[in-house]
Design a protein around this motif. Structure first.
Motif, PDB file in Angstrom:
ATOM      1  N   LEU A  55       0.842  -1.199   0.000  1.00 23.54           N
ATOM      2  CA  LEU A  55       0.000   0.000   0.000  1.00 23.54           C
ATOM      3  C   LEU A  55       0.876   1.247   0.000  1.00 23.54           C
ATOM      4  N   ASN A  56       0.546   2.186  -0.873  1.00 27.15           N
ATOM      5  CA  ASN A  56       1.275   3.450  -1.054  1.00 27.15           C
ATOM      6  C   ASN A  56       2.566   3.302  -1.859  1.00 27.15           C
ATOM      7  N   LYS A  57       2.936   2.082  -2.219  1.00 24.35           N
ATOM      8  CA  LYS A  57       4.052   1.932  -3.149  1.00 24.35           C
ATOM      9  C   LYS A  57       3.589   2.394  -4.525  1.00 24.35           C
ATOM     10  N   VAL A  58       4.540   2.762  -5.373  1.00 25.84           N
ATOM     11  CA  VAL A  58       4.201   3.343  -6.674  1.00 25.84           C
ATOM     12  C   VAL A  58       4.708   2.448  -7.803  1.00 25.84           C
ATOM     13  N   LEU A  59       3.764   1.922  -8.566  1.00 24.94           N
ATOM     14  CA  LEU A  59       4.111   1.093  -9.721  1.00 24.94           C
ATOM     15  C   LEU A  59       4.284   1.999 -10.935  1.00 24.94           C
ATOM     16  N   VAL A  60       5.449   1.905 -11.571  1.00 28.03           N
ATOM     17  CA  VAL A  60       5.753   2.743 -12.727  1.00 28.03           C
ATOM     18  C   VAL A  60       5.845   1.867 -13.966  1.00 28.03           C
ATOM     19  N   HIS A  61       5.161   2.290 -15.016  1.00 23.93           N
ATOM     20  CA  HIS A  61       5.271   1.609 -16.305  1.00 23.93           C
ATOM     21  C   HIS A  61       5.729   2.618 -17.346  1.00 23.93           C
ATOM     22  N   ASP A  62       6.917   2.361 -17.889  1.00 19.77           N
ATOM     23  CA  ASP A  62       7.424   3.183 -18.980  1.00 19.77           C
ATOM     24  C   ASP A  62       7.170   2.454 -20.287  1.00 19.77           C
ATOM     25  N   ASP A  63       6.181   2.932 -21.031  1.00 18.20           N
ATOM     26  CA  ASP A  63       5.895   2.351 -22.335  1.00 18.20           C
ATOM     27  C   ASP A  63       6.660   3.130 -23.397  1.00 18.20           C
ATOM     28  N   ALA A  64       7.364   2.388 -24.245  1.00 15.80           N
ATOM     29  CA  ALA A  64       8.252   3.032 -25.213  1.00 15.80           C
ATOM     30  C   ALA A  64       7.506   4.038 -26.080  1.00 15.80           C
ATOM     31  N   GLU A  65       6.264   3.749 -26.426  1.00 17.78           N
ATOM     32  CA  GLU A  65       5.514   4.661 -27.285  1.00 17.78           C
ATOM     33  C   GLU A  65       4.598   5.592 -26.512  1.00 17.78           C
ATOM     34  N   ALA A  66       3.847   5.038 -25.575  1.00 21.87           N
ATOM     35  CA  ALA A  66       2.831   5.847 -24.891  1.00 21.87           C
ATOM     36  C   ALA A  66       3.433   6.775 -23.846  1.00 21.87           C
ATOM     37  N   GLY A  67       4.531   6.348 -23.216  1.00 22.34           N
ATOM     38  CA  GLY A  67       5.132   7.175 -22.180  1.00 22.34           C
ATOM     39  C   GLY A  67       4.966   6.572 -20.807  1.00 22.34           C
ATOM     40  N   ARG A  68       5.161   7.435 -19.813  1.00 20.68           N
ATOM     41  CA  ARG A  68       5.197   6.961 -18.431  1.00 20.68           C
ATOM     42  C   ARG A  68       3.855   7.092 -17.735  1.00 20.68           C
ATOM     43  N   LEU A  69       3.507   6.049 -16.977  1.00 22.32           N
ATOM     44  CA  LEU A  69       2.367   6.138 -16.076  1.00 22.32           C
ATOM     45  C   LEU A  69       2.781   5.593 -14.715  1.00 22.32           C
ATOM     46  N   ALA A  70       2.453   6.350 -13.683  1.00 24.26           N
ATOM     47  CA  ALA A  70       2.773   5.923 -12.322  1.00 24.26           C
ATOM     48  C   ALA A  70       1.487   5.802 -11.516  1.00 24.26           C
ATOM     49  N   MET A  71       1.404   4.741 -10.744  1.00 22.55           N
ATOM     50  CA  MET A  71       0.185   4.396 -10.012  1.00 22.55           C
ATOM     51  C   MET A  71       0.516   4.112  -8.549  1.00 22.55           C
ATOM     52  N   ARG A  72      -0.107   4.864  -7.660  1.00 24.25           N
ATOM     53  CA  ARG A  72       0.034   4.574  -6.229  1.00 24.25           C
ATOM     54  C   ARG A  72      -0.953   3.479  -5.865  1.00 24.25           C
ATOM     55  N   ILE A  73      -0.450   2.411  -5.263  1.00 26.63           N
ATOM     56  CA  ILE A  73      -1.276   1.249  -4.953  1.00 26.63           C
ATOM     57  C   ILE A  73      -2.097   1.528  -3.693  1.00 26.63           C
ATOM     58  N   VAL A  74      -3.420   1.370  -3.782  1.00 26.35           N
ATOM     59  CA  VAL A  74      -4.273   1.655  -2.633  1.00 26.35           C
ATOM     60  C   VAL A  74      -5.079   0.448  -2.156  1.00 26.35           C
ATOM     61  N   GLU A  75      -5.130  -0.610  -2.928  1.00 29.02           N
ATOM     62  CA  GLU A  75      -5.864  -1.804  -2.497  1.00 29.02           C
ATOM     63  C   GLU A  75      -5.255  -3.035  -3.138  1.00 29.02           C
ATOM     64  N   VAL A  76      -5.037  -4.061  -2.324  1.00 30.93           N
ATOM     65  CA  VAL A  76      -4.431  -5.294  -2.813  1.00 30.93           C
ATOM     66  C   VAL A  76      -5.175  -6.499  -2.229  1.00 30.93           C
ATOM     67  N   GLU A  77      -4.878  -7.664  -2.788  1.00 29.93           N
ATOM     68  CA  GLU A  77      -5.502  -8.898  -2.318  1.00 29.93           C
ATOM     69  C   GLU A  77      -4.465 -10.011  -2.391  1.00 29.93           C
ATOM     70  N   ALA A  78      -4.358 -10.789  -1.324  1.00 26.51           N
ATOM     71  CA  ALA A  78      -3.325 -11.829  -1.246  1.00 26.51           C
ATOM     72  C   ALA A  78      -3.863 -13.182  -1.703  1.00 26.51           C
ATOM     73  N   TYR A  79      -3.030 -13.902  -2.440  1.00 23.74           N
ATOM     74  CA  TYR A  79      -3.338 -15.279  -2.859  1.00 23.74           C
ATOM     75  C   TYR A  79      -2.165 -16.156  -2.460  1.00 23.74           C
ATOM     76  N   LEU A  80      -2.462 -17.174  -1.668  1.00 25.30           N
ATOM     77  CA  LEU A  80      -1.404 -17.947  -1.020  1.00 25.30           C
ATOM     78  C   LEU A  80      -0.699 -18.944  -1.929  1.00 25.30           C
ATOM     79  N   GLY A  81      -1.350 -19.377  -2.982  1.00 23.02           N
ATOM     80  CA  GLY A  81      -0.689 -20.333  -3.864  1.00 23.02           C
ATOM     81  C   GLY A  81      -1.301 -21.709  -3.782  1.00 23.02           C
ATOM     82  N   ARG A  82      -0.480 -22.707  -3.714  1.00 21.43           N
ATOM     83  CA  ARG A  82      -0.925 -24.093  -3.782  1.00 21.43           C
ATOM     84  C   ARG A  82      -1.980 -24.438  -2.744  1.00 21.43           C
TER      85      ARG A  82
END
Length: 211
Positions: free
Chosen positions: A24-51
């Motif tokens: 929460l509050n971490k910032v995911l950055v995606h640099d797209d070569a054509e479209a440019g940069r978008l940064a997203m502050r994470i405000v909600e997540v959900e955990a999945y344990l796996g097997r």
DNA sequence: CCGGTGATGGACT
DNA sequence: GTCCATCACCGGA
């Protein structure tokens, strides 16, 4: 708002229930070569344990679709659902655990115009990334990003942010997941966030019958 | 605001 | 054939 230290592998290598609220509050950055940069502050997540988690894509073991989940932590697991939507996770825990954190909602903190162009249906900016498929759409994520490493010099990375005090972290059941709900606090969000996705109990609907 | 429902395709049994 | 880790749009209150 795209300053900050990039989170390293060790951040993701821990237990998913520890990592999830810390995202929460971490910032995911995606640099797209054509479209440019978008940064997203994470405000909600959900955990999945796996097997061991009946609601996880990894529950029945490795398949081509979920292969990324079984790999090393710090990679993006992107999957296609409902015939039209993409959703994104961050793989956590040790190799083979197949646990992951679904990114459920965020706030666009850079590249708002780009997000609007990717999501013309959004009436207000608060709707740009409210919900996992909307979040992935705003970020421009799709199947080509499945498996990408978010640690290092790729187009995707996650930046440190101001930690949400544990007293402000709220928890709840998972969204849209049927079957045994389980006990752990699966869903995490920060108190007072306007962009948290709405909880709806999972009600399986039958496909409309053909006449 | 809320509940109901069609869209749409792939993964899996 | 059935089930989706969903969203947009519609009508009603």
């Amino acid at each position: 708002m795209t300053r900050g230290r990039t989170l390293g592998r060790s951040f993701y290598a821990r237990d998913v229930l520890t990592v999830a609220p810390e995202l929460l509050n971490k910032v995911l950055v995606h640099d797209d070569a054509e479209a440019g940069r978008l940064a997203m502050r994470i405000v909600e997540v959900e955990a999945y344990l796996g097997r061991d988690d009946p609601a996880s894509h990894a529950y029945r073991g490795p398949t081509r679709r979920n292969a990324t989940m079984f790999g090393p932590p710090g990679h993006l697991y992107v999957y296609f659902t409902y015939g039209m939507h993409w959703c994104a996770n961050l793989v956590c825990g040790p190799v083979g655990r197949a646990s992951a954190v679904l990114l459920r909602a965020g706030e666009v903190v850079a590249g708002v115009e780009l997000a609007r162009s990717r999501r013309p249906a959004a009436k207000r900016d608060v709707d740009l990334a409210r919900g996992p498929a909307r979040l992935a759409s705003s970020l421009g994520l799709s199947g080509v990003h499945d498996g990408l490493d978010v640690v290092g010099s790729g187009p995707l990375r996650v930046l440190e942010g101001t930690p949400v005090p544990s007293s402000d972290v709220r928890t709840g059941p998972r969204v849209g997941v049927s079957g045994p709900g389980g006990v752990p606090p699966w869903r995490f969000w920060a108190d007072g966030e306007p962009t948290v996705s709405v909880y709806r109990p999972a009600i399986p609907r039958r496909r409309a019958s053909r006449a």
